[in-house]
Design a protein around this motif. Structure first.
Motif, PDB file in Angstrom:
ATOM      1  N   GLN A 199      -0.033   6.415  -8.662  1.00 27.94           N
ATOM      2  CA  GLN A 199      -0.853   5.701  -7.671  1.00 27.94           C
ATOM      3  C   GLN A 199      -1.126   4.230  -7.985  1.00 27.94           C
ATOM      4  O   GLN A 199      -2.175   3.696  -7.615  1.00 27.94           O
ATOM      5  N   ARG A 200      -0.183   3.604  -8.668  1.00 28.85           N
ATOM      6  CA  ARG A 200      -0.300   2.150  -8.799  1.00 28.85           C
ATOM      7  C   ARG A 200       1.087   1.562  -9.000  1.00 28.85           C
ATOM      8  O   ARG A 200       2.028   2.254  -9.428  1.00 28.85           O
TER       9      ARG A 200
ATOM     10  N   ALA B 102       0.836  -1.203   0.000  1.00 27.45           N
ATOM     11  CA  ALA B 102       0.000   0.000   0.000  1.00 27.45           C
ATOM     12  C   ALA B 102       0.872   1.254   0.000  1.00 27.45           C
ATOM     13  O   ALA B 102       0.602   2.224  -0.718  1.00 27.45           O
ATOM     14  N   THR B 103       1.943   1.245   0.806  1.00 23.05           N
ATOM     15  CA  THR B 103       2.826   2.420   0.876  1.00 23.05           C
ATOM     16  C   THR B 103       3.502   2.669  -0.468  1.00 23.05           C
ATOM     17  O   THR B 103       3.549   3.803  -0.964  1.00 23.05           O
ATOM     18  N   ARG B 104       4.027   1.609  -1.059  1.00 23.91           N
ATOM     19  CA  ARG B 104       4.740   1.767  -2.334  1.00 23.91           C
ATOM     20  C   ARG B 104       3.802   2.261  -3.433  1.00 23.91           C
ATOM     21  O   ARG B 104       4.186   3.090  -4.262  1.00 23.91           O
ATOM     22  N   SER B 105       2.595   1.752  -3.413  1.00 27.34           N
ATOM     23  CA  SER B 105       1.619   2.175  -4.411  1.00 27.34           C
ATOM     24  C   SER B 105       1.250   3.654  -4.200  1.00 27.34           C
ATOM     25  O   SER B 105       1.238   4.452  -5.141  1.00 27.34           O
ATOM     26  N   ALA B 106       0.987   4.023  -2.943  1.00 23.72           N
ATOM     27  CA  ALA B 106       0.558   5.402  -2.635  1.00 23.72           C
ATOM     28  C   ALA B 106       1.664   6.416  -2.926  1.00 23.72           C
ATOM     29  O   ALA B 106       1.386   7.563  -3.274  1.00 23.72           O
ATOM     30  N   ARG B 107       2.933   6.014  -2.791  1.00 27.56           N
ATOM     31  CA  ARG B 107       4.041   6.958  -3.024  1.00 27.56           C
ATOM     32  C   ARG B 107       4.459   7.030  -4.496  1.00 27.56           C
ATOM     33  O   ARG B 107       5.377   7.751  -4.858  1.00 27.56           O
ATOM     34  N   THR B 108       3.788   6.264  -5.313  1.00 28.89           N
ATOM     35  CA  THR B 108       4.039   6.344  -6.762  1.00 28.89           C
ATOM     36  C   THR B 108       3.106   7.419  -7.319  1.00 28.89           C
ATOM     37  O   THR B 108       1.894   7.351  -7.096  1.00 28.89           O
TER      38      THR B 108
END
Ligand code: NAD
Length: 257
Positions: free
Chosen positions: A202-203, A193-199
Motif C-alpha cells: 500500500q505504498r 493513487a491507483t498504483r499505490s492502492a494496487r501495491t
C-alpha cells in the motif's frame, strides 16, 4: 573505508540515492553520468566522491574513466532510459536507443570492470538495475521490458562466467518507484493513487528502498549470493492472479476420495 564503487546514471533519481547511501557506508564513490552538471552536483555533496563524465555505451570513454578512478570494488550498472509507446508505433530510433543504454551499457561497463579485476587478480561485485518490467511487461513500454528481461539474463551470464574469478553479479528489480523516470507518470494524482492502492504493502517505493537493496548485494553480507534478481516492489509482481475471481470457500474441491 568500505572500498570503492562506481554508480552509473548517478546524476539523479535512484542512482543519486545509491551514491549517497554508498558514501554514507564509507565507499569512495564515482558518480558516473552522461550529464556532467548533474554528476558534479551529486558528487559535490558527498565526501570522497568524484564526478565521472561518460556514456556507459562508449567503451573508450569508460576505459578512460577507469584509468582515472581505478577499478572499483563494486560496479552498479544503474543508468537506464525509457521511451513510452505502443509497439505498433515504436520507432526503430527509440528501440535502438533503449537497447543501447539499458542492455549494451551494462555489458560494456561490466566487461571493462571484470577484465580489470581479473587482470589485477582480485574479486569484486557487480549489481545491475533491472525492473519488474523485465518479469511482467507493462503497457506501452516499447523496448524497455525486453531490455530489462535481458538485464536479468545478462546478470546470470556474468555470474556464471566471472564467479570463478571471485566476481559476484546480481540484479535488483525495482517496482513502482516515486522518483526518477516514474515521476511524470506519478504526477497524475489518480494514477498515483491507483498504483499505490494496487501495491500489496500500500505504498509506492522510494529510491532509498532500492539503494538499500543494492548496497546489501554489493556488500560482504551477500557474500554467497550471485546470479540473483532481487525484486524490490512491495509485492506488485506477485499480484498477477489477484484479480482472478475465486470464491473463498468451495465445498467438495480436492476432498479425499
Ligand atoms: N524510477 C522507476 O520507477 C524505476 C523502476 C524500475 C527500474 N528503474 C531503473 O532504475 C534505473 C534508474 O532509473 P531512474 O528512475 O533513477 O532514472 P532517471 O531518468 O531519473 O536517471 C537516469 C540517469 O541515467 C543517466 N544516463 C542515461 N543514459 C546514460 C548513459 N548512456 N550513460 C551514463 N548515464 C546515463 C541520466 O543522465 C540520468 O541521470 C534505470 O535503470 C531504470 O530503468 C527505475
Amino acid at each position: 573505508m568500505a572500498g570503492s564503487m562506481i554508480v552509473t546514471g548517478a546524476g539523479r533519481g535512484i542512482g543519486a540515492e545509491i551514491a549517497r547511501q554508498a558514501a554514507g557506508d564509507g565507499y569512495r564513490v564515482g558518480v558516473l553520468d552522461i550529464d556532467t552538471d548533474a554528476a558534479e552536483r551529486v558528487a559535490g555533496e558527498l565526501p570522497e566522491a568524484v564526478a565521472l563524465e561518460a556514456s556507459t555505451t562508449d567503451s573508450d570513454v569508460v576505459e578512460a574513466v577507469l584509468d582515472v578512478f581505478g577499478t572499483p570494488d563494486v560496479l552498479v550498472n544503474n543508468a537506464g532510459i525509457v521511451r513510452f509507446s505502443p509497439l505498433l508505433d515504436h520507432s526503430e530510433t527509440d528501440w535502438r536507443a533503449v537497447v543501447e543504454v539499458n542492455l549494451t551499457g551494462p555489458f560494456v561497463c561490466g566487461r571493462a570492470v571484470a577484465r580489470r579485476l581479473i587482470t589485477e587478480g582480485r574479486g569484486g561485485t557487480i549489481v545491475n538495475v533491472s525492473s519488474i518490467n523485465g518479469i511482467a511487461p507493462g503497457p506501452n513500454s516499447g523496448a524497455y521490458s525486453a531490455t530489462k528481461a535481458g538485464v536479468i539474463q545478462l546478470t546470470r551470464q556474468m555470474a556464471i562466467e566471472w564467479g570463478p574469478a571471485g566476481i559476484r553479479v546480481n540484479s535488483v528489480a525495482p517496482g513502482i518507484i516515486d522518483d526518477g523516470m516514474s515521476a511524470p507518470i506519478l504526477a497524475d494524482p489518480e494514477v498515483r493513487a491507483t498504483r499505490s492502492a494496487r501495491t500489496p504493502i500500500q505504498r509506492l517505493g522510494t529510491a532509498a528502498d532500492i539503494a538499500r537493496a543494492v548496497l546489501w548485494l554489493g556488500s560482504d553480507d551477500a557474500g554467497y549470493v550471485s546470479g540473483h534478481n532481487l525484486v524490490v516492489d512491495g509485492g506488485v509482481v506477485s499480484t498477477v492472479l489477484a484479480g482472478m475471481p475465486r470464491p473463498q470457500h468451495i465445498d467438495g474441491v480436492s476432498d479425499a476420495r
